[in-house]
Design an enzyme around this catalytic site. Structure first.
Site: not given
Length: 981
Positions: A366, A401
Site C-alpha cells: 500500500m 508503490e
C-alpha cells in the site's frame, strides 16, 4: 527519529491530555465496547435519523474516551435516499483543513480478551456552503458523550459556533451526524472534537493488529490499511479522496516499541514512572485519508547512508533484518526513486521513504505517502531461500508503490471511479522502474505475460466493465472494493502502455511532468491527463488521426477490445468486439458501438515494422497484401490491446514458419500467436485444431514466453478435460513436446547442478520440470522426490534450488502421502521466511489424498494455522487441484456465512475466491449449483457480486465449448500424441 526527552509526571500528564488514565476507565470502556460489538454482530444497525447517545461512564479523562455510550437504532434507511446522511457521498458543504489525532493502541488484551485502541481527534474544517449539518465518516467507533452529544464544536478566528441539537451514528452509510441549532457560516472555520474507542481487531482493515511468533514469543503489531474506505475505522474523518488535509499524528505506545507514520522527525515524550511514550510527528503534506498510515511495533530497520537526499529505511521483524532480508529492497529503492524523479522530471516530494514488511497484510502493498506497507513476501528477499520470481516480485512491487508517490499521492483522482488511472498507471510504469533496477531481466517484455495476456480473457466476457465508471455508479464501500480487479490494474496498464507506444515514451513522460506540476497536492479526473498528453503531442509535432482524448475514450469508456482480422490476399482489415462466447449477450450499451481507433503495426517476412490506424469497422491497406512466399505478423510485441486473426493462407504460412524457422518471428509474437489462436478458437473464429497446431513447434523452442503462454492456454484444456477420456492422449502429447525442453535444461545446468544465467531461462527451467513431472517424463519424478527425500532426512539443510522449490515441493507431495504432507506442514509452521512459507503453503494443496485436503481446508479458517491474509489464496490452491475442487466448492457453500462475515463483503480477494474456484465448471449441474448459490446468498455477496456474474457467464461458455470441441480435441491429441519425435 527525533530525540526522546523526559518530563515530570505532572507536566507529562498535561501534555498528553491525561493520556494515561486509570485502569478502571479502560475496563469500563472495554465492557461497553464488548457490549456494542456483540450487539452489532448480532444485528447490524441502520438508522434513518437521529438517535440518543447513551449515558456517560464515570472515570478520569484519557487520550481515548472515558465514555462509550451506545446509540439507538432507528428505522431502516429507505432505498431512495432523501436525507444527506442516507447518501454514501459526502455533501459539498464542508472541507477539511487539518486533523490533530492522538491514538493509543493496546498491544495486550484486556480483562475481557479485547484488543482496543482509544483516541481523540480534532478536525479543523472550512464551511464552503452554509449548512446546519456536520456529516463525517465513522465506522465501528464508540464515542464519548459530552452533555448528551457525541462531539464538541467550536468556532475559530473569533467565529461563534452554533449549539448542537442532536448527534447520532448512521451505521449503514458509516457517518457520525451532528445536527446544529443554527447554520455554519460560509467561509468560516470550525473545529470538531471527538473521543472514541475502537477494536484493534485482526480484520486487516483500518487500525488493526498483526500477530507473529519470534523465538517462541507472541508479538503484536498495531498497523493500518486505510484504502479505500477504512480510515473512518481509526478516527472520524472526511473519508473521500478529494477531501485532502494536513494530518498531525500522535501515537502512545510502550517503551520497547517504535512508532512510525507518514512524516518524520517525531518528538517522543516519556511519562516518568509509566511504561508509555507519546510520539508526535511532523505535519504531513496535504493528502487524502486513504494514504494515512501509522505502525507501532518492536521492528528494527536498515537505512540509506547518512547525508542521503532521501532517508530510506526498510523495517521488518528483527530476525528478518538481522538475516539480511531487507538488503535487496534497500539496494533497489534508491535507484528506482531516482528513475521516477527523472521519468517525471520532478523531485521526490518527501524527505523520507519508510517501507515496512508486515506479517499480516491484505494487499500486496500500500502506497501510504512516506510509509509504504508491504506483505513480507513483497519486500523481503533472502537469496539463500527465495527464488528469482520472489526477487522479481519485490522489485516490481517496490516500483509500483514508489510510482504512486507522485501519481496517486501528489496528484490524486477525485473519486474511485477513476481508480484505473491510479493503479493502471502504477502497474505500467512499475515495469519501467524494475527494468531500470534490473536491466537484464527483460521486464518491459514480461508485462505482456504478467498483465496483458491474463486480463484479455476477463475483458472478453460480456460481463466485463469499462475502465472508467460514472461517479454515481460507484458509491458504497463494496462497489468501490469491486473496482480493485484485473481490469483496473492490468487493462489500465495495457492501454496506457499502448498510448505511450503510439505517442512515444519520451512525449508520454513530458506530458506527465506538466500534469504533475499543474495538479500537485490536488485532485483530477482522467481527462486532465489527456489534456497534458495532448499538449506534449502537439509540442512534439506528432500526427495522430484524432486527439488523445477522442482516441482513448474508446478504450476507457467502453468495455472489451477488438479482434482485428487481416486478409493478406485482399488487404482488407476489419474489427469487431471480441467475445470468448460469441453467443453471449452484451447488454451494456456503448456510445461508440464497440468500435475502436486501433493503432496497428506489422512486419512482413521479417522486414521493417510498419504502422497504420484502423479508424472504421473495416478498411483496406494494400501494403498488407502478400506475395506468394511472404507471411505477415501484426501487433508487434503486443503493443496494442487487441487480438489478431488472419486469412487461412497466412495462418498456414505462419505455422510453417514456426515449424521451420521460428526464431524469425519475434519471441513476444510467437507467444501472441499461440494466445490469439487459442482464444480465437474459443470464440469459434478459427478451428480448435489450428490453435493446437501452434504448439507443435514447441519441441524446438526453448524461450520462456511461448512456453508459458502455451502452458496457460493448455491449462484451460486440463480444466475442461482432466476428468474425461481426453486426459490420457493429452498427457501423451505434452510429454512428447516437453521432453526435449527437459533434456535441454538438464544439459545446460550440467545435470541440474547449475542455475541458468538468463532470468527467463530460470523461469522456463521450472516449466520444464513441472510439466515433465506432471506428464511422466522419465527421470523427472525420481529427481524431485529424491531432492525432497534428502531434505526430509536432513531438515536443517535444504539443498533444493530456491527457483525449483515450488515445483519440487508440489511434485513430491503429490507423489507422497501423509508422511510427506506432515513434514511439509511442520516446515511451513517453523519457517521464519515468508517466501519459503508461501511455497510450502501452496505445495500442501498438491496432495492427492482427499482427507488431507479436507483437513487443510479446515485449517484455512483457523487464523492460528493459516493467516487471514493467506486464506483465500490457499483455498484457491486447493481448488486448482482436480481432487480438491469439488471439496472446496462444498466447503465454501457450507461455510459461506462464516467466510463472508469474517472476511467482509469488501475484501479485495473476495471476488477472486468465486472466480478461482469456479473456473473448472463446465456442466449444466454446476451451472445450476451456481444459480442456487446466487439465490441462497442474495445480498450477501459483497465485492464478489460481479465475479459471480462472470462465473455464470464463463460456465455457460465452457459448457458450449466442451460440447462442440471434445471429439475433435480427442482425435487430434490421439493422432499427435502417438507421433514419434
Amino acid at each position: 527519529m527525533g530525540k526522546g526527552f523526559f518530563l515530570s509526571k505532572a507536566v507529562a500528564v498535561t501534555c498528553v491530555v491525561a493520556a494515561i488514565g486509570a485502569a478502571a476507565t479502560i475496563i469500563a470502556l472495554s465492557v461497553v465496547y464488548a457490549q456494542e460489538k456483540s450487539k452489532n454482530e448480532a444485528a447490524p444497525q441502520s438508522t434513518a435519523g437521529p438517535s440518543t447517545a447513551g449515558p456517560s461512564t464515570a472515570g478520569p479523562s484519557t487520550a481515548g474516551p472515558s465514555t462509550a455510550g451506545p446509540s439507538t437504532a432507528g428505522p431502516t434507511t429507505p432505498s431512495t435516499p432523501k436525507e444527506p446522511w442516507q447518501r454514501y457521498r459526502l455533501p459539498d458543504s464542508l472541507a477539511p483543513v487539518s486533523y490533530n489525532v492522538t491514538l493509543w493502541p493496546r498491544l495486550e488484551p484486556d480483562a475481557f480478551g479485547l484488543f482496543i485502541f482509544t483516541g481523540h481527534s480534532t478536525v479543523v474544517f472550512r464551511c464552503v456552503n452554509e449548512t446546519d449539518l456536520i456529516i463525517i465518516h465513522s465506522n465501528k467507533l464508540n464515542f464519548t458523550s459530552f452533555e448528551g452529544h457525541l462531539a464538541k464544536l467550536r468556532g475559530l478566528s473569533g467565529e461563534a459556533a452554533p449549539g448542537l441539537k442532536t448527534t447520532w451514528l448512521e451505521t449503514l452509510t458509516q457517518y457520525l451526524v451532528v445536527q446544529l441549532n443554527g447554520p455554519l457560516k460560509a467561509n468560516s472555520t470550525y473545529e470538531l472534537f471527538t473521543e472514541f474507542v475502537g477494536e484493534l481487531a485482526d480484520d486487516l482493515g483500518g487500525f488493526y493488529r498483526s500477530e507473529y511468533l519470534e523465538d517462541g514469543v507472541e508479538k503484536v503489531v498495531a498497523t493500518t490499511q486505510m484504502q479505500p474506505t477504512d480510515a473512518r475505522k481509526a478516527f472520524p474523518c472526511f473519508d473521500e479522496p478529494a477531501m485532502k488535509a494536513v494530518f498531525h499524528m500522535t501515537l502512545i505506545h510502550p517503551h520497547e516499541t517504535v512508532a512510525l507514520s507518514n512524516s518524520t522527525d517525531p518528538v517522543n515524550i516519556t511519562v516518568n514512572g509509566q511504561n508509555w511514550i507519546q510520539t508526535s510527528f511532523e505535519p504531513t503534506e496535504i493528502m487524502s485519508t486513504y494514504l494515512l498510515a501509522f505502525v507501532v511495533s518492536d521492528f528494527t530497520f536498515i537505512s540509506s547512508p547518512p547525508g542521503a537526499d532521501v532517508l530510506i529505511r526498510i523495517w521488518a521483524r528483527r530476525k528478518a533484518i538481522d538475516e539480511g532480508q531487507g538488503a535487496y529492497a534497500l539496494e533497489k529503492t534508491g535507484p528506482i526513486l531516482a528513475f521516477f524523479e527523472n521519468y517525471y522530471n520532478s523531485s521526490y516530494p518527501l524527505s523520507k521513504s519508510d517501507q515496512i514488511a508486515l506479517p499480516d497484510f491484505s494487499a500486496g502493498a500500500m502506497e501510504n505517502w512516506g510509509l509504504i506497507t508491504y506483505r513480507e513476501t513483497a519486500l523481503l528477499y533472502n537469496p539463500a531461500v527465495s527464488s528469482n520470481g520472489d526477487k522479481e516480485w519485490v522489485a516490481t512491487v517496490i516500483s509500483h508503490e514508489l510510482a504512486h508517490m507522485w501519481f496517486g499521492n501528489l496528484v490524486t483522482t477525485r473519486w474511485w471511479n477513476d481508480l484505473w488511472l491510479n493503479e493502471g498507471f502504477a502497474t505500467y510504469v512499475s515495469y519501467l522502474g524494475a527494468h531500470f533496477a534490473e536491466p537484464t531481466w527483460n521486464m518491459k517484455d514480461l508485462i505482456v505475460l504478467n498483465e496483458i495476456v491474463g486480463v484479455m480473457s476477463v475483458d472478453a466476457l460480456a460481463s466485463s466493465h469499462p475502465l472508467s465508471s460514472k461517479e454515481e455508479d460507484v458509491l458504497t464501500p463494496e462497489q468501490i472494493s469491486e473496482l480493485f480487479d484485473s481490469i483496473t490494474y492490468s487493462k489500465g496498464a495495457a492501454v496506457l502502455r499502448m498510448l505511450s507506444e503510439f505517442i512515444t515514451e519520451t512525449v508520454f513522460s513530458k506530458g506527465l511532468h506538466t500534469y504533475l506540476e499543474e495538479f500537485k497536492y490536488n485532485n483530477i479526473v482522467y481527462t486532465d491527463l489527456w489534456k497534458h498528453l495532448q499538449m506534449a503531442v502537439d509540442n512534439a509535432n506528432i500526427k495522430l488521426p484524432y486527439s488523445v482524448e477522442v482516441i482513448m475514450n474508446r478504450w476507457i469508456l467502453q468495455m472489451g477490445f477488438p479482434v482485428v482480422t487481416i486478409n493478406t490476399q485482399t488487404g482488407k482489415i476489419t474489427q469487431k468486439h471480441f467475445l470468448l462466447d460469441p453467443d453471449s449477450v452484451v447488454d451494456r450499451p456503448s456510445e461508440f458501438n464497440y468500435e475502436w481507433f486501433v493503432p496497428i503495426n506489422w512486419i512482413k517476412t521479417g522486414g521493417v515494422e510498419q504502422q497504420s490506424w484502423l479508424l472504421n469497422k473495416e478498411d483496406t491497406n494494400t501494403n498488407m497484401i502478400l506475395a506468394a512466399d511472404d507471411w505477415l505478423v501484426a501487433n508487434i510485441n503486443t503493443k496494442g490491446f487487441y487480438r489478431v486473426n488472419y486469412d487461412s493462407v497466412n495462418w498456414e504460412r505462419l505455422l510453417a514458419k514456426l515449424s521451420s524457422q521460428h526464431q524469425l518471428i519475434p519471441v513476444i509474437n510467437r507467444a501472441q500467436l499461440i494466445d490469439d489462436a487459442f482464444n480465437l478458437a474459443r470464440a469459434k473464429m478459427v478451428d480448435t485444431t489450428l490453435a493446437l497446431r501452434t504448439t507443435k513447434f514447441l519441441k524446438s523452442e526453448v524461450e520462456y514466453m511461448p512456453w508459458e503462454t502455451a502452458r496457460r492456454n493448455l491449462n484451460y484444456f486440463y480444466l475442461m478435460f482432466d476428468r474425461s477420456k481426453v486426459y490420457g492422449p493429452m498427457q501423451a502429447y505434452w510429454k512428447q513436446q516437453v521432453t526435449p525442453l527437459f533434456n535441454h535444461f538438464k544439459e545446460i545446468t550440467v545435470n541440474w547442478t547449475k542455475i541458468p544465467e538468463k532470468h527467463t531461462d530460470q523461469y522456463n527451467q521450472v516449466n520444464a520440470i513441472s510439466m515433465a513431472c506432471s506428464t511422466g517424463v522419465k527421470g523427472c519424478n525420481e529427481l524431485t522426490t529424491g531432492w525432497f527425500k534428502e531434505w526430509e532426512n536432513n531438515p536443517t539443510n535444504n539443498t533444493i534450488s530456491p527457483n525449483l522449490k515450488s515445483t519440487v515441493y508440489c511434485s513430491a507431495i503429490a507423489a507422497g502421502g501423509a508422511k510427506e504432507w506432515d513434514f511439509a506442514w511442520s516446515m511451513f509452521k517453523n519457517s521464519t521466511i515468508a517466501a519459503e512459507a508461501d511455497k510450502l503453503m501452496s505445495a500442501l494443496s498438491c496432495t492427492k489424498q482427499p482427507w488431507l485436503l479436507n483437513r487443510y481446508l479446515e485449517y484455512c479458517l483457523d487464523p492460528k494455522k493459516i493467516r487471514k491474509q493467506d486464506a483465500t489464496s490457499t483455498i484457491l490452491s486447493i481448488a486448482s487441484n482436480p481432487i480438491g475442487q469439488p471439496l472446496v466448492w462444498d466447503f465454501v457453500r457450507a461455510k459461506w456465512d462464516h467466510i463472508f462475515n469474517d472476511y467482509g463483503g469488501g475484501s479485495f480477494s473476495f471476488g477472486g475466491l468465486i472466480s478461482g474456484l469456479t473456473k473448472r465448471f463446465s456442466s449444466e449441474f454446476e451451472y445450476k449449483q451456481l444459480l442456487q448459490f446466487k439465490e441462497d446468498n442474495a445480498g450477501q455477496l459483497g465485492s464478489a457480486t460481479t465475479a459471480l456474474e462472470q462465473a455464470l457467464e464463463r460456465t455457460k461458455a465452457n459448457m458450449k465449448w466442451v460440447a462442440e470441441n471434445e471429439k475433435q480435441v480427442l482425435d487430434w491429441f490421439t493422432s499427435e500424441g502417438s507421433t514419434p519425435n
